[in-house]
Design a protein around this motif. Structure first.
Motif, PDB file in Angstrom:
ATOM      1  N   PRO A  68       0.801  -1.232   0.000  1.00 15.14           N
ATOM      2  CA  PRO A  68       0.000   0.000   0.000  1.00 15.14           C
ATOM      3  C   PRO A  68       0.826   1.271   0.000  1.00 15.14           C
ATOM      4  CG  PRO A  68      -0.059  -1.072   2.161  1.00 15.14           C
ATOM      5  CD  PRO A  68       0.562  -2.045   1.205  1.00 15.14           C
ATOM      6  N   TRP A  69       2.054   1.221   0.550  1.00 18.77           N
ATOM      7  CA  TRP A  69       2.898   2.417   0.588  1.00 18.77           C
ATOM      8  C   TRP A  69       3.274   2.920  -0.800  1.00 18.77           C
ATOM      9  CZ3 TRP A  69       4.297  -2.135   3.246  1.00 18.77           C
ATOM     10  CH2 TRP A  69       5.087  -3.031   2.504  1.00 18.77           C
ATOM     11  N   ALA A  70       3.162   2.047  -1.796  1.00 17.91           N
ATOM     12  CA  ALA A  70       3.498   2.466  -3.159  1.00 17.91           C
ATOM     13  C   ALA A  70       2.539   3.542  -3.660  1.00 17.91           C
ATOM     14  CB  ALA A  70       3.489   1.267  -4.103  1.00 17.91           C
ATOM     15  N   ALA A  71       1.373   3.662  -3.014  1.00 20.54           N
ATOM     16  CA  ALA A  71       0.423   4.709  -3.394  1.00 20.54           C
ATOM     17  C   ALA A  71       1.020   6.093  -3.205  1.00 20.54           C
ATOM     18  CB  ALA A  71      -0.862   4.574  -2.568  1.00 20.54           C
ATOM     19  N   ASN A  72       1.998   6.221  -2.295  1.00 20.29           N
ATOM     20  CA  ASN A  72       2.609   7.518  -2.020  1.00 20.29           C
ATOM     21  C   ASN A  72       3.730   7.879  -2.991  1.00 20.29           C
ATOM     22  OD1 ASN A  72       0.870   7.699   0.110  1.00 20.29           O
ATOM     23  ND2 ASN A  72       2.380   7.214   1.686  1.00 20.29           N
ATOM     24  N   ASN A  73       4.036   6.956  -3.883  1.00 16.41           N
ATOM     25  CA  ASN A  73       5.051   7.213  -4.905  1.00 16.41           C
ATOM     26  C   ASN A  73       4.347   7.658  -6.188  1.00 16.41           C
ATOM     27  OD1 ASN A  73       7.063   7.212  -6.831  1.00 16.41           O
ATOM     28  ND2 ASN A  73       7.749   5.116  -6.440  1.00 16.41           N
TER      29      ASN A  73
ATOM     30  N   GLN B 127      -3.973   4.053 -11.050  1.00 19.18           N
ATOM     31  CA  GLN B 127      -3.562   3.563 -12.366  1.00 19.18           C
ATOM     32  C   GLN B 127      -3.932   4.546 -13.472  1.00 19.18           C
ATOM     33  OE1 GLN B 127      -5.499  -0.242 -12.568  1.00 19.18           O
ATOM     34  NE2 GLN B 127      -4.095  -1.195 -11.095  1.00 19.18           N
ATOM     35  N   ALA B 128      -4.999   5.307 -13.229  1.00 21.57           N
ATOM     36  CA  ALA B 128      -5.443   6.293 -14.220  1.00 21.57           C
ATOM     37  C   ALA B 128      -4.674   7.607 -14.107  1.00 21.57           C
ATOM     38  CB  ALA B 128      -6.936   6.557 -14.058  1.00 21.57           C
ATOM     39  N   GLY B 129      -3.736   7.667 -13.149  1.00 21.66           N
ATOM     40  CA  GLY B 129      -2.868   8.828 -13.063  1.00 21.66           C
ATOM     41  C   GLY B 129      -3.265   9.882 -12.041  1.00 21.66           C
TER      42      GLY B 129
ATOM     43  N   LYS C 147       5.323   8.027  -9.060  1.00 26.12           N
ATOM     44  CA  LYS C 147       5.742   7.314 -10.265  1.00 26.12           C
ATOM     45  C   LYS C 147       5.180   5.894 -10.330  1.00 26.12           C
ATOM     46  CE  LYS C 147      10.101   9.879 -10.663  1.00 26.12           C
ATOM     47  NZ  LYS C 147      11.586   9.788 -10.723  1.00 26.12           N
ATOM     48  N   SER C 148       4.623   5.435  -9.219  1.00 25.53           N
ATOM     49  CA  SER C 148       4.093   4.074  -9.164  1.00 25.53           C
ATOM     50  C   SER C 148       2.647   4.041  -9.630  1.00 25.53           C
ATOM     51  CB  SER C 148       4.184   3.538  -7.730  1.00 25.53           C
ATOM     52  OG  SER C 148       3.478   2.325  -7.605  1.00 25.53           O
ATOM     53  N   LYS C 149       2.250   2.926 -10.245  1.00 25.43           N
ATOM     54  CA  LYS C 149       0.873   2.723 -10.660  1.00 25.43           C
ATOM     55  C   LYS C 149       0.087   1.926  -9.612  1.00 25.43           C
ATOM     56  CE  LYS C 149       0.746   4.756 -14.696  1.00 25.43           C
ATOM     57  NZ  LYS C 149      -0.164   5.913 -14.951  1.00 25.43           N
ATOM     58  N   ILE C 150       0.752   1.588  -8.511  1.00 26.54           N
ATOM     59  CA  ILE C 150       0.093   0.834  -7.450  1.00 26.54           C
ATOM     60  C   ILE C 150      -0.663   1.790  -6.545  1.00 26.54           C
ATOM     61  CG2 ILE C 150       0.431  -0.667  -5.448  1.00 26.54           C
ATOM     62  CD1 ILE C 150       2.907  -1.762  -6.806  1.00 26.54           C
TER      63      ILE C 150
END
Length: 379
Positions: free
Chosen positions: A187-192, A237-239, A194-197
């Motif tokens: 879930p922490w990837a949401a704070n990046n 994912q939609a940016g 550049k990540s699509k997660i």
């Protein structure tokens, strides 16, 4: 065979551990945020079906918020108890509350998703907060969340609440669920940016109305039982700009009242989370058993290499468990000592949910059966 398996497992755990250690440090605690005092209108949408034991305490905790420019849309989704009546009573207490009663479920929708969408159609605010009927809020929760939202110029903010549990085995099960969720969904990837997660949590999904509308609303996830997670994932994912924070002292929800309730509750989204695939079910069961059960057995092996490798797996998974639990819960990390037992309980919940889904031909959620063929079609 075990030597190769555990050697590979140790390498994987090292990767998970480094990823988790770095990622969890980037998840802010909402408690440290300043509060927004004055700002645009916030529309809170609460969908409820048969929630007579929670709805009043939840909404009343929201009415005490320090951020005052708020409207509430309470959606009674075909309740057969006193939920609708209680919503009407709440409406008489505060003129900012509106109530919608849904009598029939339209084709192609899950109940909660339809209720949230119907609530959205009645909103007037710049911001939308989708929350559940059993969530309790401290007075500054909205103000701090909105300040954080504005400061970081977000489209979507989700918060990890305190998942309260009274009984020991339920606590250990909740802790294991969060532990597994952390390395499976990251879930922490949401704070990046550049990540699509992405991620989303049903207790608190805050979005700008502009972003939510342009994304496509709950129509995009109308047949997903894990609508909260999917809304966040698909918006990212939609940016759209997204973040996850913790709010362990500001937002609380009793996830389930007992271990049996947890098993029943997970019936609706376990198979969905595994993409309705038997192969994924076997992979999940195998993965949980190999990483969280078997090492606790083979550590007593007469083969010293296997025993040492088992110890390595246990230590690495234990470190990961501790940093996740300390960051995402108020529980004691000591519960790691019963990890293999809770892992077996989790495996049981996967098998149970998958078997019942196939047996019934779909998922049973809040008294409604949704056919597996329809769920897969909308996947």
């Amino acid at each position: 065979m075990l030597t190769i398996l555990y050697t590979f497992g140790i390498l994987v755990w090292i990767v998970f551990l480094l990823d988790g250690f770095i990622g969890l440090r980037k998840i802010d605690a909402l408690e440290t945020e300043e509060g927004l005092e004055i700002g645009p209108l916030l529309s809170v949408i609460v969908a409820a079906r048969n929630e007579e034991s929670h709805i009043k305490s939840s909404v009343r905790s929201q009415l005490k918020q320090t951020y005052k420019n708020v409207e509430w849309i309470l959606v009674n989704d075909r309740s057969t108890d006193a939920t609708g009546l209680m919503m009407e009573e709440l409406q008489t207490e505060d003129q900012r509350i509106s109530v919608i009663h849904i009598e029939e479920l339209p084709d192609g929708w899950l109940g909660k998703n339809n209720a949230l969408y119907r609530g959205f159609l009645q909103t007037s605010g710049k911001w939308l907060l989708f929350t559940d009927a059993d969530v309790r809020f401290e007075r500054e929760a909205f103000a701090k969340a909105l300040h954080y939202f504005e400061k970081h110029e977000l489209d979507h903010l989700t918060t990890a609440p305190n998942l309260s549990a009274k009984k020991f085995w339920l606590k250990s099960f909740v802790a294991f669920f969060l532990f597994g969720f952390s390395y499976f969904k990251r879930p922490w990837a949401a704070n990046n940016p550049k990540s699509k997660i992405g991620t989303g949590i049903g207790a608190f999904n805050l979005v700008s109305k502009e972003a939510y509308t342009s994304f496509g609303t709950h129509k995009k996830v109308k047949m997903r039982p894990d609508d909260d997670l999917q809304l966040g994932m698909r918006m990212k994912q939609a940016g759209y700009r997204q973040r996850i924070v913790t709010a362990l002292r500001l937002i609380e929800v009793e996830w389930y009242g007992s271990l049996q309730e947890a098993f029943v509750g997970l019936e609706k989204n376990t198979f969905a989370g595994l993409h309705y695939r038997i192969s994924m079910v076997f992979f999940a069961i195998f993965g949980v058993f190999i990483t969280n059960v078997l090492p606790f057995i083979t550590i007593f092996s007469s083969d010293k290499i296997v025993s040492l490798l088992s110890l390595g797996v246990i230590l690495l998974s234990g470190i990961h468990y501790v940093i996740v639990i300390r960051k995402m819960t108020v529980f004691s990390p000591v519960m790691f000592l019963v990890l293999p037992v809770t892992a077996l309980l989790f495996i049981y919940s996967i098998i149970r949910a998958s078997w019942l889904t196939y047996k019934r031909g779909g998922i049973m959620w809040r008294g409604t059966l949704y056919k597996l063929s329809e769920l897969r079609e909308k996947e």
